[in-house]
Design a protein around this motif. Structure first.
Motif, PDB file in Angstrom:
ATOM      1  N   MET A  30       0.834  -1.203   0.000  1.00 11.03           N
ATOM      2  CA  MET A  30       0.000   0.000   0.000  1.00 11.03           C
ATOM      3  C   MET A  30       0.869   1.253   0.000  1.00 11.03           C
ATOM      4  O   MET A  30       0.571   2.229  -0.684  1.00 11.03           O
ATOM      5  CB  MET A  30      -0.942   0.008   1.201  1.00 11.03           C
ATOM      6  N   PHE A  33       2.292   1.688  -3.404  1.00 17.02           N
ATOM      7  CA  PHE A  33       1.231   2.140  -4.303  1.00 17.02           C
ATOM      8  C   PHE A  33       0.984   3.633  -4.131  1.00 17.02           C
ATOM      9  O   PHE A  33       0.819   4.378  -5.086  1.00 17.02           O
ATOM     10  CB  PHE A  33      -0.034   1.345  -4.018  1.00 17.02           C
ATOM     11  N   ARG A  34       0.975   4.040  -2.854  1.00 18.71           N
ATOM     12  CA  ARG A  34       0.712   5.442  -2.564  1.00 18.71           C
ATOM     13  C   ARG A  34       1.768   6.350  -3.153  1.00 18.71           C
ATOM     14  O   ARG A  34       1.504   7.486  -3.500  1.00 18.71           O
ATOM     15  CB  ARG A  34       0.718   5.621  -1.041  1.00 18.71           C
ATOM     16  N   LEU A  48      -5.520  -4.614 -11.553  1.00 17.19           N
ATOM     17  CA  LEU A  48      -5.480  -5.295 -10.257  1.00 17.19           C
ATOM     18  C   LEU A  48      -6.431  -6.481 -10.188  1.00 17.19           C
ATOM     19  O   LEU A  48      -6.034  -7.602  -9.915  1.00 17.19           O
ATOM     20  CB  LEU A  48      -5.827  -4.283  -9.159  1.00 17.19           C
ATOM     21  N   ILE A 115      -4.275  -6.368  -2.784  1.00 20.33           N
ATOM     22  CA  ILE A 115      -5.700  -6.661  -2.651  1.00 20.33           C
ATOM     23  C   ILE A 115      -6.044  -6.879  -1.183  1.00 20.33           C
ATOM     24  O   ILE A 115      -7.055  -6.382  -0.672  1.00 20.33           O
ATOM     25  CB  ILE A 115      -6.078  -7.898  -3.491  1.00 20.33           C
ATOM     26  N   GLY A 117      -4.506  -5.687   1.356  1.00 21.99           N
ATOM     27  CA  GLY A 117      -4.436  -4.420   2.077  1.00 21.99           C
ATOM     28  C   GLY A 117      -5.625  -3.539   1.799  1.00 21.99           C
ATOM     29  O   GLY A 117      -6.203  -2.925   2.701  1.00 21.99           O
ATOM     30  N   LEU A 118      -6.026  -3.472   0.519  1.00 18.08           N
ATOM     31  CA  LEU A 118      -7.137  -2.600   0.173  1.00 18.08           C
ATOM     32  C   LEU A 118      -8.444  -3.110   0.742  1.00 18.08           C
ATOM     33  O   LEU A 118      -9.357  -2.342   1.023  1.00 18.08           O
ATOM     34  CB  LEU A 118      -7.252  -2.466  -1.353  1.00 18.08           C
ATOM     35  N   ALA A 119      -8.553  -4.430   0.889  1.00 14.96           N
ATOM     36  CA  ALA A 119      -9.788  -4.961   1.439  1.00 14.96           C
ATOM     37  C   ALA A 119      -9.863  -4.757   2.936  1.00 14.96           C
ATOM     38  O   ALA A 119     -10.857  -5.067   3.555  1.00 14.96           O
ATOM     39  CB  ALA A 119      -9.896  -6.450   1.100  1.00 14.96           C
ATOM     40  N   GLY A 120      -8.786  -4.236   3.502  1.00 14.10           N
ATOM     41  CA  GLY A 120      -8.824  -3.945   4.924  1.00 14.10           C
ATOM     42  C   GLY A 120      -8.527  -5.132   5.802  1.00 14.10           C
ATOM     43  O   GLY A 120      -8.714  -5.078   7.005  1.00 14.10           O
ATOM     44  N   CYS A 123      -5.405  -4.883   8.634  1.00  8.66           N
ATOM     45  CA  CYS A 123      -5.399  -3.774   9.588  1.00  8.66           C
ATOM     46  C   CYS A 123      -4.757  -4.187  10.901  1.00  8.66           C
ATOM     47  O   CYS A 123      -4.792  -5.335  11.300  1.00  8.66           O
ATOM     48  CB  CYS A 123      -6.807  -3.260   9.838  1.00  8.66           C
ATOM     49  N   TYR A 253       0.852   3.497   8.486  1.00  7.00           N
ATOM     50  CA  TYR A 253      -0.586   3.288   8.564  1.00  7.00           C
ATOM     51  C   TYR A 253      -1.083   3.207   9.990  1.00  7.00           C
ATOM     52  O   TYR A 253      -2.208   2.809  10.240  1.00  7.00           O
ATOM     53  CB  TYR A 253      -0.968   2.009   7.813  1.00  7.00           C
TER      54      TYR A 253
ATOM     55  N   PHE B  46     -13.686  -1.581  -0.769  1.00  6.95           N
ATOM     56  CA  PHE B  46     -12.429  -1.754  -1.496  1.00  6.95           C
ATOM     57  C   PHE B  46     -12.132  -0.522  -2.336  1.00  6.95           C
ATOM     58  O   PHE B  46     -11.027   0.021  -2.322  1.00  6.95           O
ATOM     59  CB  PHE B  46     -12.569  -3.002  -2.373  1.00  6.95           C
ATOM     60  N   ASN B  49     -11.202   2.496  -0.225  1.00  2.83           N
ATOM     61  CA  ASN B  49      -9.826   2.425   0.261  1.00  2.83           C
ATOM     62  C   ASN B  49      -8.836   2.772  -0.839  1.00  2.83           C
ATOM     63  O   ASN B  49      -7.886   3.515  -0.619  1.00  2.83           O
ATOM     64  CB  ASN B  49      -9.546   1.022   0.807  1.00  2.83           C
ATOM     65  N   GLN B  53      -6.077   5.795  -1.057  1.00  2.00           N
ATOM     66  CA  GLN B  53      -4.647   5.558  -1.216  1.00  2.00           C
ATOM     67  C   GLN B  53      -4.052   6.332  -2.374  1.00  2.00           C
ATOM     68  O   GLN B  53      -2.850   6.518  -2.444  1.00  2.00           O
ATOM     69  CB  GLN B  53      -4.390   4.067  -1.458  1.00  2.00           C
ATOM     70  N   PHE B  89      -8.325   4.269   7.132  1.00  2.00           N
ATOM     71  CA  PHE B  89      -9.371   3.508   6.496  1.00  2.00           C
ATOM     72  C   PHE B  89     -10.187   2.695   7.491  1.00  2.00           C
ATOM     73  O   PHE B  89     -11.394   2.541   7.339  1.00  2.00           O
ATOM     74  CB  PHE B  89      -8.799   2.585   5.412  1.00  2.00           C
ATOM     75  N   ASP B  90      -9.533   2.179   8.521  1.00  2.00           N
ATOM     76  CA  ASP B  90     -10.294   1.393   9.502  1.00  2.00           C
ATOM     77  C   ASP B  90     -11.402   2.220  10.132  1.00  2.00           C
ATOM     78  O   ASP B  90     -12.543   1.773  10.260  1.00  2.00           O
ATOM     79  CB  ASP B  90      -9.363   0.908  10.614  1.00  2.00           C
TER      80      ASP B  90
END
Lengths: 489, 205
Positions: A30, A33-34, A48, A115, A117-120, A123, A253, B46, B49, B53, B89-90
């Motif tokens: 992530m 990516f950022r 993706l 994927i 990470g983006l789906a959370g 965390c 994060y 998704f 998020n 980002q 995001f959380d």
């Protein structure tokens, strides 16, 4: 300074195997990516989910269009040639088995972790601590901020000071290895070894950079010296560096002020955590009383993330670039005012900031909350001679410009900016050589002989036929003197 | 399935994404091909998020629309952004899901079936545009987009209001994207997407 100044440029230098191992963690992906440029981000996003080749989504023609350098040149076939995809290729976000454009696809470990990470799913579990009985109050953000900046300023003070600080032996070695200071060992009369250190040219430039670049340069050296050194001793330490890097990305994060559990960290990271906290100030490990004793030691269970650690791996425009002495404004508002008459007013009490200002400003008055000085030719030339660039100097002033100054367009007065650049150019305009001037020759023959001799020895700097003057550099004077002796005889 | 609409956001400067979610439970029940509300929410999270980002300064807003009302569900009073203006995001996910849940719970079940099948797309769009206007006045360098996820069919009486919305969106330079999960195409959203420069999609699988 040699070497990558940024975490992401550093990633480029790792080899492929390490990169793939790094991309196993969602937060790393992530962060990477950022940090990508917008076009690259779009490319990654679109490829993706479908997990197909880049050329399928974009069409090969479109990719060619992106990469078209000039008219009439050959269409781009190789991966390296396409500028827009360069960051993706260098960071190994996209791979291409045949190194051709039409075969480009996302690197599988990167894709999976992104994927995730983006789906959370990746965390950080902060609930673990909160469930416990003990009231683990989140730490005061202001206190963490102060801790972080104080710790880092200690490092900077060490660079600027001339005395050696014997307690910080490890830090001194680190700074020396990073080529920021030079340690001189002298033996005093009693036979004791006295050490002092001096800042190097790289060190000067380092001081004027923004804090995250500074932290990263020293951190890079730390990773190289301490961590890699240990990893050579035992094979299981091989991935220590990667684990620490992953941890750094994870910090980006986290939340400042929330208590995180040390038990959940990788054991290697845990081992280095106190040092990361004490030297760099990117995390904070609170001191607690050890069980069954009255001693205080670093807590084994918790750590907090500081603002410096949070912004280390992000390139957000909001991140505070320097510590703000004024509590009223948000972190990072400036404190320097530059007037068109070259006067500088710096509203700061921080001794480090005053010392940095002293490098290129002739500070005239010290008031409790203000330092007044002038930008003079001598002060700027001193700084330029020490190795600071004119642009760096101006960049430093620009960054820390007071909000009132920032309302101007351009921020710094043009007169001052131009003059600093002119002083810089002055140094390269005139070249000084030691030389000797010969004139009043008896006749033209002699003049011609001297001139020829000088030319032959390569030291002829200047000659004027009309006035019969020859200027020869000092190095070649010996040859000319020989000639003189010959002629006298 | 992945929203093709998501990839339309490509601005490098800070972007505000306003998502309009149709929570009309009546119409959700009639959605063909095994798409459920939870499923959609997962994919939506998704996308949100990913949006956050793309640029550290990106922000979000969420509007829930039901058959008789629409509300700005996020940002809400109980959500406190911290000092650094960084959206974690959380936190966002928890707050959004909580608020949506509360909204759905509080929607009244009274009313005839015909009325239940309505959508309030126009009022949701107006809400979105007003919010955008406020945000743009505060920080003018923000680019904005509106994404509307609907399941309800078009209500012809709303035509004029929706056209008004479209014109104001053009003026504000806000693109409206539409994603229709219901059975039939929504010509309103198609027009909106075309006139404002957004994307329209109706996934078929």
């Amino acid at each position: 300074m040699a070497g990558p100044n940024d975490v992401f440029s550093y990633l480029v230098t790792l080899d492929d195997r390490d990169k793939d191992a790094l991309y196993g963690e969602p937060f790393t992906c992530m962060s990477v990516f950022r940090s990508l440029p917008p076009l690259a981000q779009q490319i990654v996003l679109r490829v993706l989910i479908p997990n197909c080749l880049v050329s399928t989504v974009f069409g090969e023609q479109v990719l060619q269009d992106f990469a078209q350098p000039k008219d009439g040149q050959q269409p781009i076939q190789k991966l390296e040639d396409m500028e827009a995809l360069q960051p993706l290729a260098r960071l190994r976000v996209c791979v291409s088995p045949t190194r051709q454009l039409h075969d480009l696809s996302l690197n599988p470990p990167f894709r999976n972790s992104l994927i995730q990470g983006l789906a959370g799913d990746g965390c950080m579990d902060t609930n673990v601590q909160q469930k416990k009985q003990k009231a683990l109050a989140p730490d005061d953000p202001v206190k963490l901020n102060d801790y972080a900046w104080n710790t880092w300023e200690d490092v900077l003070k060490l660079i600027v000071k001339n005395r050696i600080d014997t307690e910080n032996q490890g830090l001194t070695e680190l700074l020396e290895a990073a080529n920021l200071i030079r340690v001189d060992k002298r033996q005093t009369q009693e036979g004791k070894i006295k050490m002092s250190h001096q800042i190097t040219q790289d060190g000067f430039q380092f001081l004027l950079k923004d804090v995250y670049t500074q932290i990263w340069v020293v951190l890079r050296q730390f990773l190289h010296d301490k961590v890699d050194a240990q990893s050579h001793k035992a094979p299981e330490y091989e991935h220590m560096k990667l684990k620490i890097l992953q941890f750094l990305f994870r910090l980006g994060y986290s939340k400042v002020g929330t208590c995180y559990s040390r038990q959940e960290l990788d054991p290697y990271v845990n081992q280095w955590l106190p040092e990361l906290a004490n030297t760099f100030g990117i995390v904070y490990v609170p001191r607690v009383k050890k069980k069954d004793s009255e001693e205080w030691g670093p807590s084994k269970n918790k750590y907090y993330v500081t603002p410096l650690g949070l912004h280390l791996t992000s390139r957000s425009p909001n991140r505070p670039l320097f510590r703000n002495p004024d509590k009223d404004h948000d972190a990072g508002s400036g404190y320097i005012i530059v007037e068109t008459n070259y006067r500088v007013y710096a509203y700061t009490e921080n001794p480090l900031e005053r010392a940095l200002l002293n490098l290129f400003v002739d500070v005239q008055y010290h008031l409790p909350n203000l330092a007044v000085g002038m930008i003079t030719r001598e002060s700027v030339l001193n700084a330029l001679r020490a190795g600071i660039g004119a642009d760096q100097l101006l960049g430093y002033l620009h960054q820390r410009a007071h909000p009132e100054m920032q309302k101007n367009d351009p921020v710094l007065p043009e007169t001052v900016v131009d003059q600093v650049r002119l002083w810089d150019k002055e140094r390269s305009r005139i070249q000084v050589d030691q030389a000797t001037l010969y004139k009043n020759f008896s006749n033209e023959e002699e003049y011609k002989m001297y001139k020829a001799a000088a030319e032959r020895s390569g030291g002829l700097l200047y000659h004027l036929d009309k006035k019969q003057i020859v200027v020869v550099s000092r190095d070649c004077e010996a040859r000319i003197n020989e000639l003189r002796q010959q002629l006298r005889r | 399935f992945f929203f093709g609409v998501m990839s339309a956001t490509s601005a490098p400067e800070r972007t505000l994404l306003v998502v309009i979610v149709d929570v009309n439970s009546h119409n959700w029940g009639q959605v063909p091909h095994k798409v459920t509300f939870d499923n959609m929410l997962q994919h939506l999270m998704f996308c949100l998020n990913a949006h956050l980002q793309l640029n550290a300064a990106n922000t979000l807003a969420l509007i829930a629309s039901d058959h008789n009302r629409s509300e700005i569900v996020f940002p809400c009073d109980s959500f406190m952004p911290n000092n650094d203006h960084v959206l974690y995001f959380d936190d966002v996910k928890d707050a959004v899901l909580q608020q949506l849940h509360a909204f759905v719970e509080s929607s009244s079940l009274a009313g005839s079936t015909r009325k239940m099948g309505r959508s309030t797309l126009s009022s949701a769009l107006s809400h979105a545009l007003c919010y955008i206007n406020r945000i743009v006045a505060a920080s003018p360098d923000t680019a904005c987009r509106v994404v509307a996820i609907t399941v309800s069919p078009d209500t012809s009486s709303q035509y004029i209001s929706i056209m008004n919305n479209i014109f104001s969106a053009c003026k504000l330079q806000v693109a409206i994207d539409g994603c229709v999960l219901g059975a039939c195409h929504s010509s309103f959203l198609q027009q909106a997407a075309e006139l404002t420069g957004g994307a329209y999609s109706k996934p078929t699988s």
